[in-house]
Design an enzyme around this catalytic site. Sequence first.
Site, PDB file in Angstrom:
ATOM      1  N   HIS A  16       0.838  -1.127  -0.033  1.00 45.48           N
ATOM      2  CA  HIS A  16      -0.092   0.057   0.000  1.00 45.48           C
ATOM      3  C   HIS A  16       0.663   1.150   0.019  1.00 45.48           C
ATOM      4  O   HIS A  16       0.717   2.141  -0.875  1.00 45.48           O
ATOM      5  CB  HIS A  16      -0.897  -0.033   1.363  1.00 45.48           C
ATOM      6  CG  HIS A  16      -1.991  -0.985   1.294  1.00 45.48           C
ATOM      7  ND1 HIS A  16      -2.100  -1.712   2.566  1.00 45.48           N
ATOM      8  CD2 HIS A  16      -2.874  -1.358   0.600  1.00 45.48           C
ATOM      9  CE1 HIS A  16      -2.992  -2.680   2.293  1.00 45.48           C
ATOM     10  NE2 HIS A  16      -3.707  -2.375   1.047  1.00 45.48           N
ATOM     11  N   LYS A  40     -17.291  -5.818   6.377  1.00 44.63           N
ATOM     12  CA  LYS A  40     -15.833  -6.569   6.446  1.00 44.63           C
ATOM     13  C   LYS A  40     -15.348  -6.349   7.915  1.00 44.63           C
ATOM     14  O   LYS A  40     -15.565  -5.333   8.672  1.00 44.63           O
ATOM     15  CB  LYS A  40     -15.130  -5.686   5.603  1.00 44.63           C
ATOM     16  CG  LYS A  40     -14.637  -6.050   4.659  1.00 44.63           C
ATOM     17  CD  LYS A  40     -13.312  -5.575   3.767  1.00 44.63           C
ATOM     18  CE  LYS A  40     -12.898  -6.252   2.595  1.00 44.63           C
ATOM     19  NZ  LYS A  40     -12.046  -5.691   1.879  1.00 44.63           N
ATOM     20  N   ARG A  90      -2.238  -6.374  -8.338  1.00 47.50           N
ATOM     21  CA  ARG A  90      -1.162  -7.599  -8.141  1.00 47.50           C
ATOM     22  C   ARG A  90      -1.227  -8.810  -9.006  1.00 47.50           C
ATOM     23  O   ARG A  90      -0.148  -9.357  -9.420  1.00 47.50           O
ATOM     24  CB  ARG A  90      -1.212  -8.060  -6.454  1.00 47.50           C
ATOM     25  CG  ARG A  90      -0.781  -7.237  -5.474  1.00 47.50           C
ATOM     26  CD  ARG A  90      -1.558  -7.321  -4.088  1.00 47.50           C
ATOM     27  NE  ARG A  90      -3.069  -7.319  -4.047  1.00 47.50           N
ATOM     28  CZ  ARG A  90      -3.727  -7.493  -3.180  1.00 47.50           C
ATOM     29  NH1 ARG A  90      -2.998  -7.701  -2.057  1.00 47.50           N
ATOM     30  NH2 ARG A  90      -5.092  -7.244  -3.270  1.00 47.50           N
ATOM     31  N   SER A 128      -2.698  -7.306   3.366  1.00 45.73           N
ATOM     32  CA  SER A 128      -3.079  -7.319   4.919  1.00 45.73           C
ATOM     33  C   SER A 128      -3.356  -8.592   5.361  1.00 45.73           C
ATOM     34  O   SER A 128      -2.994  -8.982   6.505  1.00 45.73           O
ATOM     35  CB  SER A 128      -4.466  -6.330   4.926  1.00 45.73           C
ATOM     36  OG  SER A 128      -4.132  -5.053   4.490  1.00 45.73           O
TER      37      SER A 128
HETATM   38  P1  ADP Z   1      -9.992  -3.243  -0.439  1.00 44.63           P
HETATM   39  O1  ADP Z   1     -10.696  -3.920   0.552  1.00 44.63           O
HETATM   40  O2  ADP Z   1     -10.736  -2.151  -1.032  1.00 44.63           O
HETATM   41  O3  ADP Z   1      -9.543  -4.327  -1.521  1.00 44.63           O
HETATM   42  P2  ADP Z   1      -7.128  -3.232   0.568  1.00 44.63           P
HETATM   43  O4  ADP Z   1      -6.921  -2.227   1.776  1.00 44.63           O
HETATM   44  O5  ADP Z   1      -7.090  -4.615   0.713  1.00 44.63           O
HETATM   45  O6  ADP Z   1      -8.828  -2.783   0.307  1.00 44.63           O
HETATM   46  O7  ADP Z   1      -6.597  -2.761  -0.776  1.00 44.63           O
HETATM   47  C1  ADP Z   1      -6.641  -1.384  -1.286  1.00 44.63           C
HETATM   48  C2  ADP Z   1      -6.111  -1.371  -2.618  1.00 44.63           C
HETATM   49  O8  ADP Z   1      -4.633  -1.717  -2.502  1.00 44.63           O
HETATM   50  C3  ADP Z   1      -6.844  -2.227  -3.558  1.00 44.63           C
HETATM   51  O9  ADP Z   1      -6.587  -1.666  -4.935  1.00 44.63           O
HETATM   52  C4  ADP Z   1      -5.627  -3.402  -3.663  1.00 44.63           C
HETATM   53  O10 ADP Z   1      -5.649  -4.110  -4.913  1.00 44.63           O
HETATM   54  C5  ADP Z   1      -4.132  -2.653  -3.484  1.00 44.63           C
HETATM   55  N1  ADP Z   1      -3.025  -3.342  -2.844  1.00 44.63           N
HETATM   56  C6  ADP Z   1      -3.290  -4.146  -1.895  1.00 44.63           C
HETATM   57  N2  ADP Z   1      -2.085  -4.742  -1.747  1.00 44.63           N
HETATM   58  C7  ADP Z   1      -1.397  -4.089  -2.574  1.00 44.63           C
HETATM   59  C8  ADP Z   1       0.134  -4.593  -2.990  1.00 44.63           C
HETATM   60  N3  ADP Z   1       0.758  -5.327  -2.054  1.00 44.63           N
HETATM   61  N4  ADP Z   1       0.726  -3.851  -4.060  1.00 44.63           N
HETATM   62  C9  ADP Z   1      -0.041  -3.134  -4.513  1.00 44.63           C
HETATM   63  N5  ADP Z   1      -1.484  -2.629  -4.297  1.00 44.63           N
HETATM   64  C10 ADP Z   1      -1.911  -3.379  -3.435  1.00 44.63           C
END
Ligand code: ADP
Length: 163
Positions: A16, A40, A90, A128
Amino acid sequence: MKACYPGTFDPITKGHLDIIERAGRMFDEVVVLIMRNPSKKCLFSEEERKEMIEAAVKDLDGTITVMIGTGLTVDYARSIGASAIVRGIRAVSDYEYELLQATANMYLNDRIETMLLIARPEYSFLSSSVVKEIGINRGDISGMVPPAILDQVAEKLAELSES
Ligand code: ADP
C-alpha cells in the site's frame, strides 16, 4: 490535481505504502481513504488504521492526508474534490475485481477517473490478510509492514495467537 486511494488498510502494508508514494509523485495531493464497510470484519479500528497510515506516510514527500469515508467511493471522492481514484493491481485476479469496480464507478460518475497502478514485483504477493496470517502464527512480518507500525501490528497479532 487531487487523487484518493480508497481501501481497507487492515493494516497498511509496504505494498500500500508503495502505491501511496508513487501516487504522491503524480498528484498534488493524495488522500488515503479508509472506506467504512460494515460487512467487513476488521482487526484494527478505523482510528487505529488512520493513525497507522499517518505514521507510515510521515516521511514521504508530497501532500498526503488520511480520511475515513462512508457511502459510495465516487460520492466521497467528489465531496473532497478528488478527480481520480487510485487502486493497485497485483495479479489477474485483482484486475477482474478492479475492472468491475472501476466500470461501476465510471457509470456512477464519469468525471472521476480510476488509475490502476501495477504492484512492484517484490510486493505482488503482499496483502493485509497475508500479514495477519503470518503474524498470528508468529512468522516474520518485518519486511511486510512499514517500520513505523511494525511493533504495534506484531503486538496485536501476537495477542491473537495467544487467545
Ligand atoms: P480493499 O478491501 O478495498 O481491496 P485493501 O486495503 O485490501 O482494500 O486494498 C486497497 C487497494 O490496494 C486495492 O486496490 C488493492 O488491490 C491494493 N493493494 C493491496 N495490496 C497491494 C500491494 N501489495 N501492492 C499493490 N497494491 C496493493
